[in-house]
Design a protein around this motif. Sequence first.
Motif, PDB file in Angstrom:
ATOM      1  N   ALA A   1     -88.022   2.161  85.714  1.00 33.78           N
ATOM      2  CA  ALA A   1     -87.789   0.919  84.975  1.00 33.78           C
ATOM      3  C   ALA A   1     -88.264  -0.279  85.786  1.00 33.78           C
ATOM      4  O   ALA A   1     -88.943  -1.177  85.257  1.00 33.78           O
TER       5      ALA A   1
ATOM      6  N   VAL B   1     -92.030  -0.656  85.723  1.00 30.04           N
ATOM      7  CA  VAL B   1     -92.680  -1.139  84.495  1.00 30.04           C
ATOM      8  C   VAL B   1     -92.175  -2.518  84.083  1.00 30.04           C
ATOM      9  O   VAL B   1     -92.398  -2.948  82.956  1.00 30.04           O
ATOM     10  N   GLY B   2     -91.477  -3.211  84.998  1.00 33.11           N
ATOM     11  CA  GLY B   2     -91.139  -4.605  84.745  1.00 33.11           C
ATOM     12  C   GLY B   2     -89.712  -4.910  84.331  1.00 33.11           C
ATOM     13  O   GLY B   2     -89.391  -6.056  84.034  1.00 33.11           O
ATOM     14  N   VAL B   3     -88.841  -3.914  84.298  1.00 38.67           N
ATOM     15  CA  VAL B   3     -87.435  -4.181  84.016  1.00 38.67           C
ATOM     16  C   VAL B   3     -86.835  -4.805  85.276  1.00 38.67           C
ATOM     17  O   VAL B   3     -87.098  -4.342  86.385  1.00 38.67           O
ATOM     18  N   THR B   4     -86.051  -5.853  85.121  1.00 36.10           N
ATOM     19  CA  THR B   4     -85.466  -6.506  86.287  1.00 36.10           C
ATOM     20  C   THR B   4     -84.201  -5.764  86.725  1.00 36.10           C
ATOM     21  O   THR B   4     -83.610  -4.998  85.964  1.00 36.10           O
TER      22      THR B   4
ATOM     23  N   ARG C   1     -91.209  -0.671  78.992  1.00 35.78           N
ATOM     24  CA  ARG C   1     -89.964  -1.342  79.387  1.00 35.78           C
ATOM     25  C   ARG C   1     -88.816  -0.880  78.490  1.00 35.78           C
ATOM     26  O   ARG C   1     -87.753  -0.520  78.976  1.00 35.78           O
ATOM     27  N   SER C   2     -89.049  -0.933  77.187  1.00 33.58           N
ATOM     28  CA  SER C   2     -88.002  -0.542  76.229  1.00 33.58           C
ATOM     29  C   SER C   2     -87.634   0.920  76.388  1.00 33.58           C
ATOM     30  O   SER C   2     -86.446   1.281  76.341  1.00 33.58           O
TER      31      SER C   2
ATOM     32  N   GLU D   1     -81.419  -6.581  84.428  1.00 32.71           N
ATOM     33  CA  GLU D   1     -81.461  -5.817  83.172  1.00 32.71           C
ATOM     34  C   GLU D   1     -80.973  -4.387  83.386  1.00 32.71           C
ATOM     35  O   GLU D   1     -80.279  -3.831  82.521  1.00 32.71           O
TER      36      GLU D   1
ATOM     37  N   GLU E   1     -87.864   2.791  79.109  1.00 27.54           N
ATOM     38  CA  GLU E   1     -87.115   3.015  80.344  1.00 27.54           C
ATOM     39  C   GLU E   1     -85.696   2.450  80.255  1.00 27.54           C
ATOM     40  O   GLU E   1     -84.760   3.051  80.789  1.00 27.54           O
TER      41      GLU E   1
END
Length: 151
Positions: A93, A96-99, A66-67, A102, A69
């Motif tokens: 992103a 891998v769970g980035v909204t 996450r970080s 975000e 991406e």
Amino acid sequence: MMNPQASRNGNDNLRYERGLAKLQQIDGEGGTKVVESLAGIAPDFARLLVEFPFGDIYSRPGLDLRSREIAVVAALTAMGNAAPQLKVHIQGALNVGVTRTEVVETIMQMAVYAGFPAALNGLTAAREVFAADDEKSARPLAEPRAPVEAP
């Protein structure tokens, strides 16, 4: 997927395989398509694209995906000239769970450091990725179609 070029040694093969697994974890088919698109013109570059960024850097333990991406979305937005790569990494992103919020906030933050045109281009790329993602998720998955009867 086959290696674009025969490995020079076992260590390179491990880097390639580790990188390919990481690339598929982040980008799924998108990353594989990029690598395959280079096979005919620059197979060595395709291999390096998998080995170094994904086999060496993305596989390091210091940051989660996450970080990483979020950082890549910020960097590509700030560059202002990498829309195709930005779109791939916005999708990565999301994978891998980035909204979406975000992603948008990351791109907006770049207006401070890279300028409004770069952020505007980034937001345009995000809108396109979100729209394609919405279209893909709204499409029925292999639903049988009822036969159309002639009147």
